[in-house]
Write a protein that holds these residues in place. Structure first.
Motif, PDB file in Angstrom:
ATOM      1  N   ARG A 103       0.836  -1.200   0.000  1.00 50.76           N
ATOM      2  CA  ARG A 103       0.000   0.000   0.000  1.00 50.76           C
ATOM      3  C   ARG A 103       0.873   1.252   0.000  1.00 50.76           C
ATOM      4  N   PRO A 107      -0.458   1.103  -7.051  1.00 53.94           N
ATOM      5  CA  PRO A 107      -1.807   1.667  -7.232  1.00 53.94           C
ATOM      6  C   PRO A 107      -2.888   0.665  -6.839  1.00 53.94           C
ATOM      7  N   GLU A 109      -5.375  -0.331  -8.529  1.00 54.40           N
ATOM      8  CA  GLU A 109      -5.632  -1.298  -9.589  1.00 54.40           C
ATOM      9  C   GLU A 109      -4.627  -2.441  -9.530  1.00 54.40           C
TER      10      GLU A 109
END
Length: 529
Positions: A103, A107, A109
Motif C-alpha cells: 500500500r 496503485p 488497480e
C-alpha cells in the motif's frame, strides 16, 4: 593391470583437481550459494481451500419447474465476475488489511489485479459414466497469502460470498421472470379482450348470417316454404268458403223477401225471424243469464229444429236448408268472420314472404362472411390458447419464486470450510537447494572439462614424450624462490577476498530479489503467478 589403470585414472583426477580446484570451487560455490540464499530469502506463502457443493433442486421438476435456467458453470462465471469486481476486491482488501507492504507503493488497480491472481476457482465435474457427464457437482475456492489465519478467513469469506450471490441471483431471476410473465399476461389478456370484443361485434352485426348458422337458416327456409304452401292452401279454402257464404247470403235475402210476402208472421219462418229480432233487442238490455234471454234461445232452437225437419221431409238440399234456417243477419256475421280470417291469412303470407326473403339473404351472405369470421375466430382462439399458456407459465413461475425464497432450488452449500494451513504451500526449499546443488555441480564439472580440453600445455614428462618422438634428455623441476612464495601468498589472499566479496554480493543480490517476491515463489514452484 586393472588396478594400475584404476590407480592411473584416480591419479589423473587428482592432478586435474589440483590444477582446477579453485575454478571448480568458485563455479560451484557461486550458483549454490545463490540458490541457498534464494531459497532462504523467499517468503512463506500459504494456501487455504474451501469446497462448495452444488445442490440441485430438492423438489422434483415434475411437480415444480424451475424458472431459473442455465448451467451451473455459466452461473458460476457470472458470480465470479461480480465477486471479482473492483469494489468487492477493495472491500476485502480493506476489511482484512491485505497487502500492507504494497500500500502506498502500488496503485489500487495493481492491488486488485494481485488479489485476483491470488484467488483460484476450480470446478469439479461428474465422471463420464454418469447420466449427466460434465455437469458441475462442486467447486473449490482457494486463496494464497503470507498469514495462514488471514488466508483461511479470506477463503471462507469468498465462499460465503459465492453462496449469498447465488441465492440473490436466483431470487432476482425468479422475480424478474414473474414480473416479465405478469406483464406479458396482462398484455395478452388485453389482446384477448380486444379479440373477444371484435368477435362479439362481428356476431352482433351479422347475426343470422354467420357460417355456423347456415344449417339453421336452411332448416328455417324449408319450414317457411312449407308454411307458405300451407298458407296458400288455406287462402284457397277460405276464398271458396267466402264465395259459398256470399251465394247463401244472396239466396237468403231473396228467399226471405219472398217468404215474408207470401206468409204471415204466424208461420214458422216468421216466428223464427221475430224471435231472433226480440233476442237481439233483449241482449241490449239484459245479460245471457236473464230468463227471457234463455227462453228466447230455447224457442229459436226449437223453431230451427222444426224447420230442419220440414226441409228434410221436403227433400231440400243443404244449401236450401241453410237458407231456410239461417237468417241473413247471421250469414253477414259469418261472412265478416271469414273476411277477417282471409285478411289474417294474407297478412301471414306477407310475413312469411318477408321472413323467407330475410333468411334467403342470410343464406346468401353466409359464405361472404365465412372467411372474415374464421380469421377472427382463429385469432381469438390463438390468443386465448396463448393467454392460458402464459397463465400456466406465470403460475409455475410464482411457484418457482416461492421455492427460491424458501431456498428449495439449486443452491450452493459450503461442504468443507477453509482452515489455516500448518505448512506453507511454497516455496519448497529443500527442492530448490537440491536443484541448486545439482546445477552447481554440473556447472563446475563442465567448466573444468572445458578448461582441460582448451589447455595445450604439458604438465608431465610422459605427456611430452607421448606427444613427440624427440627424446627428452633433461627434466628441470620448477624452482620456487621466496619472492615467488610471497607473490603466491598475496595472490591467494586477493583471490580469497575477491571470492568472498563475490559470494557476499551474490547473497545480497539474491536476498534483495527474493525477499517478499511472491510471484517468484509461485514461478519457481510451478504455480500461477
Amino acid at each position: 593391470m586393472d588396478d594400475k589403470q584404476r590407480r592411473k585414472g584416480w591419479d589423473g583426477l587428482i592432478e586435474v583437481w589440483n590444477r582446477r580446484k579453485w575454478l571448480a570451487i568458485l563455479l560451484f560455490a557461486g550458483p549454490f550459494v545463490a540458490t541457498v540464499s534464494l531459497a532462504l530469502a523467499l517468503p512463506d506463502l500459504y494456501r487455504s481451500t474451501a469446497t462448495v457443493l452444488v445442490e440441485h433442486q430438492q423438489v422434483p421438476e415434475s411437480f415444480v419447474k424451475a424458472s431459473v435456467t442455465g448451467e451451473a458453470e455459466i452461473r458460476l462465471q457470472t458470480i465470479s465476475q461480480e465477486i471479482m469486481s473492483r469494489s468487492r476486491i477493495l472491500d476485502l482488501i480493506t476489511h482484512f488489511n491485505l497487502y500492507p507492504e504494497f500500500r502506498g507503493r502500488v496503485p489500487l488497480e495493481g492491488l486488485v489485479e494481485r488479489m485476483r491472481r491470488d484467488i483460484q476457482l476450480e470446478l469439479k465435474e461428474m465422471h463420464q459414466q454418469t447420466a449427466n457427464p460434465g455437469a458441475t457437482i462442486a467447486f473449490s475456492l482457494s486463496y494464497r497469502g503470507r498469514d495462514p489465519e488471514t488466508v483461511a478467513q479470506v477463503t471462507n469469506s469468498l465462499a460465503s460470498m459465492y453462496v449469498e450471490a447465488n441465492v440473490k441471483m436466483r431470487g432476482r431471476q425468479a422475480t424478474e421472470t414473474v414480473v416479465l410473465l405478469k406483464a406479458q399476461l396482462e398484455e395478452m389478456k388485453r389482446r384477448q379482450e380486444e379479440q373477444e370484443r371484435r368477435l362479439s361485434e362481428f356476431k352482433h352485426r351479422h347475426m343470422g348470417e354467420l357460417p355456423e348458422q347456415m344449417q339453421a337458416n336452411l332448416a328455417t327456409l324449408q319450414g317457411l316454404n312449407a308454411d307458405l304452401h300451407l298458407n296458400s292452401q288455406n287462402q284457397i279454402r277460405i276464398t271458396e268458403r267466402r264465395d259459398k257464404l256470399a251465394k247463401e247470403l244472396v239466396e237468403a235475402s231473396v228467399g226471405g223477401s219472398a217468404r215474408g210476402a207470401a206468409s204471415g208472421p204466424d208461420t214458422l219462418p216468421g216466428r223464427l225471424e221475430r224471435s231472433r229480432v226480440e233476442l237481439t233487442e233483449l241482449r241490449t238490455r239484459a245479460s245471457e243469464k236473464h230468463p227471457d234471454v234463455i227462453r228466447l234461445k230455447g224457442e229459436i232452437a226449437a223453431l230451427e229444429h222444426k224447420l230442419t225437419e220440414l226441409a228434410r221431409e221436403a227433400k231440400l238440399d243443404p244449401a236450401q236448408t241453410a237458407v231456410l234456417v239461417t237468417s241473413p243477419t247471421e250469414l253477414k256475421q259469418v261472412l265478416r268472420d271469414v273476411d277477417a280470417e282471409l285478411k289474417a291469412v294474407k297478412a301471414e303470407e306477407q310475413r312469411l314472404r318477408k321472413d323467407l326473403a330475410t333468411y334467403q339473404r342470410r343464406v346468401e351472405k353466409s359464405p361472404q362472411h365465412e372467411q372474415e369470421f374464421q380469421q377472427l375466430e382463429r385469432d381469438y382462439k390463438m390468443t386465448k390458447d396463448l393467454y392460458y399458456s402464459l397463465l400456466q407459465r406465470y403460475e409455475d413461475a410464482q411457484l418457482a419464486g416461492n421455492m427460491e425464497q424458501r431456498q428449495k432450488g439449486e443452491q450452493f452449500r459450503i461442504l468443507d470450510s477453509a482452515i489455516p494451513s500448518k505448512s506453507p504451500a511454497a516455496p519448497n526449499r529443500l527442492k530448490l537447494i537440491l536443484i541448486g546443488l545439482i546445477l552447481s555441480t554440473g556447472l563446475a564439472a563442465g567448466a573444468v572439462l572445458l578448461a582441460e580440453q582448451r589447455d595445450t600445455t604439458f604438465h608431465k614428462v610422459e605427456d611430452l614424450r607421448a606427444f613427440t618422438k624427440v627424446p627428452v634428455l633433461v627434466s628441470i623441476p620448477r624452482i620456487v624462490t621466496d619472492a615467488d612464495r610471497r607473490r603466491s601468498h598475496w595472490q591467494f589472499c586477493l583471490r580469497t577476498t575477491a571470492s568472498g566479496l563475490s559470494l557476499v554480493l551474490i547473497i545480497g543480490v539474491t536476498y534483495y530479489v527474493a525477499h517478499g517476491n511472491e510471484p517468484l515463489v509461485w514461478l519457481l514452484g510451478g504455480g500461477r503467478s
